[in-house]
Design a protein around this motif. Structure first.
Motif, PDB file in Angstrom:
ATOM      1  N   SER A 133       0.697  -1.059   0.200  1.00 31.40           N
ATOM      2  CA  SER A 133      -0.134   0.055  -0.135  1.00 31.40           C
ATOM      3  C   SER A 133       0.956   1.260   0.029  1.00 31.40           C
ATOM      4  O   SER A 133       2.014   1.181   0.243  1.00 31.40           O
ATOM      5  CB  SER A 133      -0.819  -0.010   1.101  1.00 31.40           C
ATOM      6  OG  SER A 133      -0.187  -0.111   2.307  1.00 31.40           O
ATOM      7  N   GLN A 187      -3.895   6.752   2.888  1.00 34.46           N
ATOM      8  CA  GLN A 187      -3.777   5.798   2.144  1.00 34.46           C
ATOM      9  C   GLN A 187      -3.950   5.998   0.693  1.00 34.46           C
ATOM     10  O   GLN A 187      -5.033   6.810   0.418  1.00 34.46           O
ATOM     11  CB  GLN A 187      -4.460   4.493   2.268  1.00 34.46           C
ATOM     12  CG  GLN A 187      -4.051   3.296   1.345  1.00 34.46           C
ATOM     13  CD  GLN A 187      -4.484   1.892   1.760  1.00 34.46           C
ATOM     14  OE1 GLN A 187      -4.749   1.609   2.771  1.00 34.46           O
ATOM     15  NE2 GLN A 187      -4.525   0.994   0.506  1.00 34.46           N
ATOM     16  N   THR A 210      -4.646  -1.259  -2.510  1.00 37.37           N
ATOM     17  CA  THR A 210      -3.516  -2.141  -1.921  1.00 37.37           C
ATOM     18  C   THR A 210      -3.496  -3.328  -2.926  1.00 37.37           C
ATOM     19  O   THR A 210      -4.387  -3.671  -3.782  1.00 37.37           O
ATOM     20  CB  THR A 210      -3.940  -2.949  -0.485  1.00 37.37           C
ATOM     21  OG1 THR A 210      -5.014  -3.607  -0.672  1.00 37.37           O
ATOM     22  CG2 THR A 210      -3.934  -1.892   0.479  1.00 37.37           C
TER      23      THR A 210
END
Length: 218
Positions: A114, A122, A126
């Motif tokens: 990630s 984030q 991922t």
């Protein structure tokens, strides 16, 4: 261990300290600016990577918090950013996309890649890597669109990944190399050139990636 400016930054799992060292021939010495950071007595397996000449990112698998640390005289200023759940033996590396720099994170618990930015949100999706063991990553090259190298101790396979700001993609052919199946450590030595160390045997190898395939070069 990771390069930081003209020196290196090291996390010691025993003393629970992050330290900066610089080389002044013929010896290594602690930096006079930003010497050590105490990660806490409960800190677990940790990872560091340089962000800028005076800033590093750090995470360990007890506190599970990605921190950005800036070197100052006598120590570090620390900015805790975000908790990342259930990490185990994490590894960090810088990756750049269209001039924007992210922190790539991989760990032994979730086996995913990630990316987080400087505010630790984030970025993108991922990437599931399957059932790995003790994965380790490092920056492979610099520039507006950089890549990272990855190896783990279950597959003993070198891989290259790029990140487009949304998704990670594997680049070129992966390369299975020998190993004891315990743990590898990996770091960049120059553009497209890395050194991997077999922790069990204490063996060091130098590998180069030329866009499509890996070649042992030392």
């Amino acid at each position: 261990i990771n390069a930081s400016g003209s020196g290196i930054v090291v996390y010691d799992n025993i003393t629970k300290e992050v330290r900066c060292y610089f080389y002044s021939a013929p010896n290594w010495a602690l930096s006079s600016t930003g010497t050590t950071y105490d990660a806490g007595t409960l800190a677990g397996n940790g990872a560091v990577t340089s962000v800028t000449t005076n800033q590093i990112a750090f995470i360990d698998d007890y506190y599970n918090t990605l921190k950005f640390m800036t070197r100052i005289t006598g120590g570090f200023t620390v900015t805790p950013r975000v908790e990342i759940e259930d990490v185990s033996k994490p590894s960090l590396a810088l990756i750049t996309t269209s001039g924007s720099t992210w922190i790539a994170v991989v760990d032994n618990a979730t086996d995913v890649l990630s990316a987080d930015n400087s505010s630790c949100q984030q970025i993108g999706n991922t990437l599931s890597l399957g059932n790995l063991k003790n994965p380790s990553i490092c920056t492979l090259d610099a520039g507006a669109n950089s890549r990272i190298a990855l190896i783990d101790a279950k597959t003993n396979t070198l891989r290259c990944y790029t990140f487009d700001g949304t998704d990670f993609s594997e680049v070129g052919q992966n390369k299975k190399i020998g190993g004891a199946g315990y743990e590898w450590q990996i770091t960049q030595v120059s553009v497209n050139n890395i050194v991997v160390m077999d922790v069990y045997w204490g063996k060091i190898e130098r590998w180069s990636f030329f866009g499509t395939s890996w070649t042992e070069t030392g």
